[in-house]
Design a protein around this motif. Structure first.
Motif, PDB file in Angstrom:
ATOM      1  N   LEU A 158       0.844  -1.193   0.000  1.00 37.13           N
ATOM      2  CA  LEU A 158       0.000   0.000   0.000  1.00 37.13           C
ATOM      3  C   LEU A 158       0.880   1.243   0.000  1.00 37.13           C
ATOM      4  O   LEU A 158       1.668   1.462   0.927  1.00 37.13           O
ATOM      5  N   VAL A 159       0.745   2.042  -1.058  1.00 40.09           N
ATOM      6  CA  VAL A 159       1.470   3.307  -1.175  1.00 40.09           C
ATOM      7  C   VAL A 159       0.456   4.434  -0.993  1.00 40.09           C
ATOM      8  O   VAL A 159      -0.555   4.481  -1.696  1.00 40.09           O
ATOM      9  N   VAL A 160       0.727   5.326  -0.060  1.00 35.85           N
ATOM     10  CA  VAL A 160      -0.182   6.443   0.220  1.00 35.85           C
ATOM     11  C   VAL A 160       0.523   7.760  -0.088  1.00 35.85           C
ATOM     12  O   VAL A 160       1.634   8.002   0.394  1.00 35.85           O
ATOM     13  N   VAL A 161      -0.135   8.585  -0.899  1.00 31.41           N
ATOM     14  CA  VAL A 161       0.323   9.955  -1.128  1.00 31.41           C
ATOM     15  C   VAL A 161      -0.425  10.826  -0.129  1.00 31.41           C
ATOM     16  O   VAL A 161      -1.651  10.925  -0.192  1.00 31.41           O
ATOM     17  N   ALA A 162       0.285  11.426   0.807  1.00 34.48           N
ATOM     18  CA  ALA A 162      -0.381  12.123   1.910  1.00 34.48           C
ATOM     19  C   ALA A 162       0.068  13.573   2.008  1.00 34.48           C
ATOM     20  O   ALA A 162       1.265  13.867   1.947  1.00 34.48           O
ATOM     21  N   ASP A 163      -0.904  14.466   2.193  1.00 33.66           N
ATOM     22  CA  ASP A 163      -0.596  15.877   2.429  1.00 33.66           C
ATOM     23  C   ASP A 163       0.005  16.003   3.828  1.00 33.66           C
ATOM     24  O   ASP A 163      -0.614  15.573   4.808  1.00 33.66           O
ATOM     25  N   PRO A 164       1.195  16.607   3.970  1.00 29.72           N
ATOM     26  CA  PRO A 164       1.836  16.646   5.290  1.00 29.72           C
ATOM     27  C   PRO A 164       1.085  17.495   6.302  1.00 29.72           C
ATOM     28  O   PRO A 164       1.116  17.193   7.501  1.00 29.72           O
ATOM     29  N   THR A 165       0.408  18.548   5.849  1.00 33.05           N
ATOM     30  CA  THR A 165      -0.351  19.372   6.793  1.00 33.05           C
ATOM     31  C   THR A 165      -1.554  18.597   7.318  1.00 33.05           C
ATOM     32  O   THR A 165      -1.835  18.597   8.524  1.00 33.05           O
ATOM     33  N   ALA A 166      -2.251  17.914   6.432  1.00 32.30           N
ATOM     34  CA  ALA A 166      -3.394  17.113   6.860  1.00 32.30           C
ATOM     35  C   ALA A 166      -2.963  15.999   7.803  1.00 32.30           C
ATOM     36  O   ALA A 166      -3.704  15.616   8.726  1.00 32.30           O
ATOM     37  N   ALA A 167      -1.747  15.477   7.578  1.00 34.77           N
ATOM     38  CA  ALA A 167      -1.259  14.373   8.413  1.00 34.77           C
ATOM     39  C   ALA A 167      -1.078  14.801   9.864  1.00 34.77           C
ATOM     40  O   ALA A 167      -1.037  13.951  10.761  1.00 34.77           O
ATOM     41  N   ALA A 168      -0.978  16.118  10.108  1.00 39.15           N
ATOM     42  CA  ALA A 168      -0.846  16.586  11.490  1.00 39.15           C
ATOM     43  C   ALA A 168      -2.156  16.512  12.242  1.00 39.15           C
ATOM     44  O   ALA A 168      -2.175  16.582  13.481  1.00 39.15           O
ATOM     45  N   ASP A 226       2.662   0.815   3.660  1.00 42.55           N
ATOM     46  CA  ASP A 226       4.046   0.350   3.495  1.00 42.55           C
ATOM     47  C   ASP A 226       4.979   1.494   3.128  1.00 42.55           C
ATOM     48  O   ASP A 226       6.105   1.557   3.607  1.00 42.55           O
ATOM     49  N   ILE A 227       4.501   2.373   2.243  1.00 43.34           N
ATOM     50  CA  ILE A 227       5.283   3.531   1.816  1.00 43.34           C
ATOM     51  C   ILE A 227       4.358   4.746   1.826  1.00 43.34           C
ATOM     52  O   ILE A 227       3.208   4.658   1.369  1.00 43.34           O
ATOM     53  N   VAL A 228       4.843   5.843   2.342  1.00 43.09           N
ATOM     54  CA  VAL A 228       4.078   7.097   2.331  1.00 43.09           C
ATOM     55  C   VAL A 228       4.940   8.168   1.663  1.00 43.09           C
ATOM     56  O   VAL A 228       6.113   8.336   2.020  1.00 43.09           O
ATOM     57  N   VAL A 229       4.347   8.855   0.699  1.00 43.58           N
ATOM     58  CA  VAL A 229       5.066   9.917  -0.006  1.00 43.58           C
ATOM     59  C   VAL A 229       4.204  11.172  -0.009  1.00 43.58           C
ATOM     60  O   VAL A 229       3.021  11.135   0.329  1.00 43.58           O
ATOM     61  N   GLY A 230       4.797  12.277  -0.413  1.00 42.10           N
ATOM     62  CA  GLY A 230       4.023  13.517  -0.468  1.00 42.10           C
ATOM     63  C   GLY A 230       4.855  14.666  -0.973  1.00 42.10           C
ATOM     64  O   GLY A 230       6.053  14.525  -1.255  1.00 42.10           O
ATOM     65  N   GLU A 231       4.194  15.807  -1.096  1.00 39.30           N
ATOM     66  CA  GLU A 231       4.850  17.027  -1.541  1.00 39.30           C
ATOM     67  C   GLU A 231       5.144  17.885  -0.317  1.00 39.30           C
ATOM     68  O   GLU A 231       4.247  18.178   0.483  1.00 39.30           O
ATOM     69  N   GLY A 232       6.408  18.316  -0.188  1.00 37.13           N
ATOM     70  CA  GLY A 232       6.801  19.081   0.984  1.00 37.13           C
ATOM     71  C   GLY A 232       6.562  20.578   0.861  1.00 37.13           C
ATOM     72  O   GLY A 232       6.826  21.319   1.803  1.00 37.13           O
TER      73      GLY A 232
END
Length: 443
Positions: free
Chosen positions: A232-242, A253-259
């Motif tokens: 499972l690869v998740v593209v996650a917004d870092p602000t929302a992740a807070a 398994d892997i999480v990526v996003g735009e910084g």
């Protein structure tokens, strides 16, 4: 006088060698009506003062955020950047785009990367993060390639609710590797079915909040991936992740996003900083590089380049990525931002975003728009309009409102739909102004 060291005889000889009669013949693939048949109209040289004035005049033709109120997002967001970010980035010790060569000589820089990795991993709820990637799309594509290598399968399944540009980059990466890309429908604004995900799939890729701003059901995505034996690869917004439960808490398994939302200005679409985190068991396959903390022979603590998976450092056949470096300066910006704002501050940014988004939905729907998707949203939503969205966007620009992104070019059939972004920086007065102008344009 042009600096061309070749004589006419040299030129004739080279053209004869490659089998063409003239230099113009080298450009025969360019359509004739696109080729300039006269000298360039270049004005005479200007002195410094005149040049500055000329450039200022040109720059004032641009539409920028000093003249408009921004409700445009779609991957790049108008978030507040504390002045500490620019102050640190402008220091000569840090002013480099990449990790310095002989990195252990730059202990300060390595410490910032180590802290960046630590904060990204914590933000996403993952075991480990790398030193950053070029941007969010390349981070997602590298995650898919990593899953392809780990699972030994030649199919990647991705939701159509993932950013269209991210999916284009994924297609490019997978095409070069002979990996099939299968897209899942997201007609309701979220990924609701997983047909196409099977035992031939290396990974399932979803984004949350997705391109439409809708928060995806990561528990359902995890269960679907498990049933197929896929990652499972998740593209996650870092602000929302807070604010939202972390992707790691769902077993991603892997999480990526735009910084970019973490202290990086919008610019004109760059530069960016890709975020990449994964479970500890996959750390030796992670693309890019990892900085670790250690101590020297005298027991003094320090930082060192711990892992690099590029083909120039290890045997080509064992390389897992050709990513050669990281976006060090932009990663530093994100590090300074997260340090300045703090854990509670990032959460407050997310809470203010939610509050402003809900207020914008309430007034814009009263102004004549209709909320297209019913799911929970974060920071962004799709507004259906009674007119083509591009027409409404252009009309609102005359009122100083950058209204959002018309979705027709990306999703056929959604020509009347507008993707609207609202961040913590928007005020009630700005949102009310948008609603008043929208009501006038829709009359």
């Amino acid at each position: 006088m042009p600096y061309i060291p070749h004589t006419e005889e040299d030129t004739r000889s080279m053209l004869a060698t490659i089998g063409v009669r003239s230099i113009d013949e080298l450009f025969r693939e360019i359509p004739d009506d696109l080729r300039l048949k006269r000298p360039l109209d270049v004005p005479s040289a200007l002195d410094e003062a005149q040049l500055y004035s000329h450039l200022k005049e040109l720059s004032e033709r641009n539409v920028d955020l000093t003249k408009t109120t921004c409700f445009l997002g779609a991957g790049i967001y108008d978030r507040y950047v504390p002045s500490t970010v620019g102050a640190v980035l402008s220091r000569g010790e840090f002013l480099t785009a990449y990790t310095p060569y002989q990195p252990e000589l730059s202990q300060g820089y390595l410490q910032t990367i180590y802290e960046f990795q630590t904060m990204v991993a914590e933000l996403y709820g993952m075991d480990v993060a790398n030193a950053s990637m070029y941007d969010g799309p390349t981070a997602m594509a590298e995650a898919a390639v990593m899953a392809h290598g780990l699972r030994g399968r030649d199919k990647v399944v991705v939701s159509r609710a993932v950013h269209p540009h991210y999916r284009q980059v994924l297609e490019t990466y997978c095409w070069s590797l002979g990996v099939e890309v299968v897209e899942l429908a997201a007609d309701s604004g979220a990924t609701t079915g997983f047909a196409g995900l099977d035992e031939a799939s290396a990974c399932l890729v979803v984004q949350t909040p997705n391109f439409f701003g809708v928060v995806e059901d990561l528990a359902a995505a995890r269960a679907a991936a498990d049933a197929a034996g896929a990652m499972l690869v998740v593209v996650a917004d870092p602000t929302a992740a807070a604010l939202l439960p972390t992707p790691g808490s769902f077993g991603a398994d892997i999480v990526v996003g735009e910084g970019q939302p973490l202290g990086i200005p919008m610019g004109y679409g760059g530069p960016m900083a890709g975020l990449f985190a994964c479970k500890r068991e996959y750390v030796r396959s992670i693309p890019g590089r990892i900085v670790g903390r250690t101590h020297d022979a005298a027991g003094r603590s320090g930082f060192t380049m711990t892992l690099r998976t590029r083909e120039q450092d290890i045997r080509r056949e064992k390389a897992t990525s050709n990513i050669c470096t990281n976006e060090a300066l932009m990663a530093l910006a994100a590090t300074v931002y997260m340090t300045s704002v703090g854990k509670n501050g990032v959460r407050r940014v997310a809470e203010d975003t939610v509050r402003n988004t809900q207020y914008a939905i309430s007034v814009l729907t009263k102004a004549g728009g209709r909320l297209k998707f019913a799911g929970k949203v974060f920071g962004e939503f799709v507004l259906s309009l009674p007119k083509p969205a591009a027409v409404v966007r252009d009309a609102l620009l005359d009122h100083g409102v950058l209204a959002g992104l018309p979705l027709g070019p990306y999703y056929p059939g959604m020509e009347d739909d507008l993707l609207v972004a609202v961040t913590e920086t928007r005020t009630k007065a700005q949102i009310d102004h948008y609603a008043a102008c929208l009501a006038e344009v829709l009359k």
